[in-house]
Write an enzyme that holds these catalytic residues in place. Structure first.
Site, mmCIF file in Angstrom:
data_model
loop_
_atom_site.group_PDB
_atom_site.id
_atom_site.type_symbol
_atom_site.label_atom_id
_atom_site.label_comp_id
_atom_site.label_asym_id
_atom_site.label_seq_id
_atom_site.Cartn_x
_atom_site.Cartn_y
_atom_site.Cartn_z
ATOM 1 N N ASN A 1 0.836 -1.199 0.000
ATOM 2 C CA ASN A 1 0.000 0.000 0.000
ATOM 3 C C ASN A 1 0.875 1.254 0.000
ATOM 4 O O ASN A 1 1.964 1.291 0.585
ATOM 5 C CB ASN A 1 -0.994 0.003 1.155
ATOM 6 C CG ASN A 1 -0.358 -0.062 2.531
ATOM 7 O OD1 ASN A 1 0.669 -0.707 2.722
ATOM 8 N ND2 ASN A 1 -0.973 0.597 3.503
ATOM 9 N N VAL A 2 0.407 2.266 -0.697
ATOM 10 C CA VAL A 2 1.118 3.543 -0.825
ATOM 11 C C VAL A 2 0.117 4.647 -0.523
ATOM 12 O O VAL A 2 -0.809 4.887 -1.302
ATOM 13 C CB VAL A 2 1.708 3.720 -2.241
ATOM 14 C CG1 VAL A 2 2.402 5.070 -2.361
ATOM 15 C CG2 VAL A 2 2.697 2.592 -2.549
ATOM 16 N N CYS B 1 -10.211 -5.275 0.291
ATOM 17 C CA CYS B 1 -11.388 -4.420 0.436
ATOM 18 C C CYS B 1 -12.307 -4.617 -0.772
ATOM 19 O O CYS B 1 -11.970 -5.306 -1.743
ATOM 20 C CB CYS B 1 -10.976 -2.951 0.560
ATOM 21 S SG CYS B 1 -10.301 -2.237 -0.959
ATOM 22 N N GLU C 1 -3.068 -4.376 -3.311
ATOM 23 C CA GLU C 1 -3.530 -5.115 -4.473
ATOM 24 C C GLU C 1 -3.445 -4.281 -5.747
ATOM 25 O O GLU C 1 -3.247 -4.819 -6.835
ATOM 26 C CB GLU C 1 -4.978 -5.588 -4.248
ATOM 27 C CG GLU C 1 -5.140 -6.578 -3.102
ATOM 28 C CD GLU C 1 -5.421 -5.899 -1.780
ATOM 29 O OE1 GLU C 1 -6.029 -6.538 -0.905
ATOM 30 O OE2 GLU C 1 -5.047 -4.705 -1.608
#
Length: 235
Positions: free
Chosen positions: A44-45, A88, A57
């Site tokens: 994640n960024v 999510c 993802e």
């Protein structure tokens, strides 16, 4: 299919350690097996504008595409403690696009297919279905394409071969304008008034159905104009 889930979790954990999560303090890593045997990863960024943050993802799918594409077979997503995380809702749709219903997602109680995580999914088959229905509609002749949106289509009952059919014609006048009267196009014969109305709606938002008693009903895509007392409804 033999999946080395331990190896996928390890790769996801390594990706998690490279995450950029200064705001949530919730680093996430993901790793997936591709149908050609390679493993792609993502983390994640986040962004100071919170809504612009990218899930792990998202990065994984970008990695998939930039390294040759293919289909995802199995995916592991982990948190800062290396425990499995569920994608999510947005990412489930993203993963469905690149892995489909059979894509396996790591879970604490055992792998789950995407069909269980995203039942009744929307995908390209829905787009193909709509496109196919659109392509089956009768086309407006090229010579009349510039007239689409103008004029009025009138639908009325007729008799052909001893049975009731419905015919239609596209009239030049759109009501209250200065165009000269005259028929733009004669429609074919239809088995139902609904088919004739569909033919008309492709040509103009102004469609009038006239029954055997001469009563007019509005079947257009705009508010019913004055002078027509009722709306048409398909039966």
């Amino acid at each position: 299919m033999n999946i080395d889930w331990a190896a996928l979790r390890s790769a996801a954990n390594t990706a998690m350690e490279r995450a950029y999560a200064p705001y949530s303090k919730f680093p996430v890593g993901a790793a997936a097996l591709v149908d050609d045997g390679r493993v792609v990863v993502g983390c994640n960024v986040e962004n100071a504008s919170y809504g612009l943050g990218l899930c792990a993802e998202c990065g994984l799918v970008s990695n998939l595409q930039v390294t040759g594409g293919g289909r995802l077979l199995a995916l592991a997503c982990v948190d800062a403690d290396g425990r499995p995380l569920m994608p999510c809702g947005r990412c489930r749709q993203l993963l469905w696009e690149h892995g489909g219903a059979a894509l396996l997602i790591d879970h604490a109680s055992g792998p789950l297919p995407m069909s269980a995580l995203l039942p009744h999914a929307f995908d390209d088959q829905d787009l193909d279905r709509i496109a196919g229905e659109r392509d089956r509609r009768p086309a407006v002749p090229a010579a009349l394409a510039l007239k689409v949106g103008s004029g009025t289509v009138f639908v009325h009952p007729d008799i052909a071969g001893g049975r009731q059919v419905w015919t239609s014609y596209w009239d030049r006048s759109s009501g209250g304008d200065d165009e000269p009267a005259g028929i733009l196009e004669e429609g074919p014969t239809f088995a139902t008034d609904a088919d004739a109305v569909e033919w008309g709606r492709i040509r103009t938002p102004r469609v009038v159905v006239v029954d055997a008693q001469g009563t007019a009903s509005w079947a257009g895509d705009t508010p019913r104009p004055a002078g027509i007392e009722r709306d048409w409804s398909s039966r």
